[in-house]
Motif scaffolding. Sequence first.
Motif, PDB file in Angstrom:
ATOM      1  N   TRP A   1      45.190  66.479  56.915  1.00  0.00           N
ATOM      2  CA  TRP A   1      46.171  65.912  55.965  1.00  0.00           C
ATOM      3  C   TRP A   1      46.688  67.323  55.423  1.00  0.00           C
ATOM      4  O   TRP A   1      46.094  68.346  55.195  1.00  0.00           O
ATOM      5  CB  TRP A   1      45.200  65.469  54.728  1.00  0.00           C
ATOM      6  N   ARG A  20      32.905  62.023  45.963  1.00  0.00           N
ATOM      7  CA  ARG A  20      34.173  62.469  45.756  1.00  0.00           C
ATOM      8  C   ARG A  20      34.192  63.914  46.177  1.00  0.00           C
ATOM      9  O   ARG A  20      33.366  64.830  46.166  1.00  0.00           O
ATOM     10  CB  ARG A  20      34.609  62.336  44.167  1.00  0.00           C
ATOM     11  N   ASP A  35      41.235  62.905  47.521  1.00  0.00           N
ATOM     12  CA  ASP A  35      40.774  61.195  48.485  1.00  0.00           C
ATOM     13  C   ASP A  35      40.911  61.771  49.712  1.00  0.00           C
ATOM     14  O   ASP A  35      41.936  61.567  50.315  1.00  0.00           O
ATOM     15  CB  ASP A  35      41.578  60.272  47.878  1.00  0.00           C
ATOM     16  N   TYR A  36      39.793  62.004  50.249  1.00  0.00           N
ATOM     17  CA  TYR A  36      39.804  62.603  51.753  1.00  0.00           C
ATOM     18  C   TYR A  36      40.131  61.468  52.900  1.00  0.00           C
ATOM     19  O   TYR A  36      40.523  61.775  53.902  1.00  0.00           O
ATOM     20  CB  TYR A  36      38.635  63.268  52.327  1.00  0.00           C
ATOM     21  N   ARG A  37      40.059  60.074  52.361  1.00  0.00           N
ATOM     22  CA  ARG A  37      40.519  59.227  53.233  1.00  0.00           C
ATOM     23  C   ARG A  37      42.100  58.809  53.379  1.00  0.00           C
ATOM     24  O   ARG A  37      42.592  58.360  54.295  1.00  0.00           O
ATOM     25  CB  ARG A  37      39.920  57.857  52.656  1.00  0.00           C
ATOM     26  N   ARG A  38      42.902  59.261  52.243  1.00  0.00           N
ATOM     27  CA  ARG A  38      44.250  59.036  52.108  1.00  0.00           C
ATOM     28  C   ARG A  38      44.981  60.443  52.240  1.00  0.00           C
ATOM     29  O   ARG A  38      46.153  60.596  52.070  1.00  0.00           O
ATOM     30  CB  ARG A  38      44.429  58.238  50.985  1.00  0.00           C
ATOM     31  N   GLY A  39      44.176  61.327  51.824  1.00  0.00           N
ATOM     32  CA  GLY A  39      44.841  62.745  51.626  1.00  0.00           C
ATOM     33  C   GLY A  39      45.627  63.015  50.514  1.00  0.00           C
ATOM     34  O   GLY A  39      46.604  63.906  50.234  1.00  0.00           O
ATOM     35  N   THR A  42      43.753  63.239  43.490  1.00  0.00           N
ATOM     36  CA  THR A  42      43.874  62.200  42.471  1.00  0.00           C
ATOM     37  C   THR A  42      43.574  62.887  40.967  1.00  0.00           C
ATOM     38  O   THR A  42      43.846  61.993  40.317  1.00  0.00           O
ATOM     39  CB  THR A  42      42.697  61.259  42.819  1.00  0.00           C
ATOM     40  N   THR A 214      29.963  64.311  55.061  1.00  0.00           N
ATOM     41  CA  THR A 214      29.729  63.052  54.037  1.00  0.00           C
ATOM     42  C   THR A 214      28.430  62.326  54.717  1.00  0.00           C
ATOM     43  O   THR A 214      27.776  62.771  55.655  1.00  0.00           O
ATOM     44  CB  THR A 214      30.928  62.139  54.149  1.00  0.00           C
TER      45      THR A 214
END
Length: 215
Positions: A1, A20, A35-39, A42, A214
């Motif tokens: 990202w 998180r 949010d490492y799933r969406r870059g 937050t 993770t």
Amino acid sequence: WVMPRDLDELSGIALTRDARLLAHGDERGQISEIDYRRGVVTKQFVVGHPTIKADLEAITVADGFVYLLASNGTLYEFREGANGERVDYSTHDTRLGKECEFEGIAFDSTLNSLLLACKNVRIEHLRDHLVIYRWRLDGNGPRLSRLTVPLKDILKSLGEKKLHPSDITVDPLTGNYVLIANEKVIVGITPGGQVVFARKLPGGHDQPESVAITK
């Protein structure tokens, strides 16, 4: 990202107990949740009144507290803040700055200890070793201990002459310590100091700064 411009020099990342991702910059006590799933960033909060300014190198989370580590071994302890909040902190001087320049921190829950990874060793007889200090968070027994691993056990398969760790984390599945280094390598060792693996990082990492794993 690709991160926003104000995060162009991320120096440390760490996962909270509920998975998180927290991150910080290099010279100012601003903490970002990513949010490492969406870059996507937050939330952000800052530490201190005024905000901490230091050579901040690494971050970890332990028992509800967040710890920032400066290169001279100073620890900053605080609670996670809400978005836009400014939080208070306490400082711990490990007095290890003369022995080491630090750039990595992690939490070993089995030992209730912070792991402080040494980037540049300043103790003459340990310059050919990987050095990790353990800083206990309770008063049971000696607060400080040291784990050393001969570099020859790590470097022989890498084609490198030196190793400058830039971060450390604990593998949640095995409990082993995993380090990355400026030489673009990743190393796994047991808490007892046995080398599990040592290999080049895959992909194009210009300057690996931090690592988290993770579950």
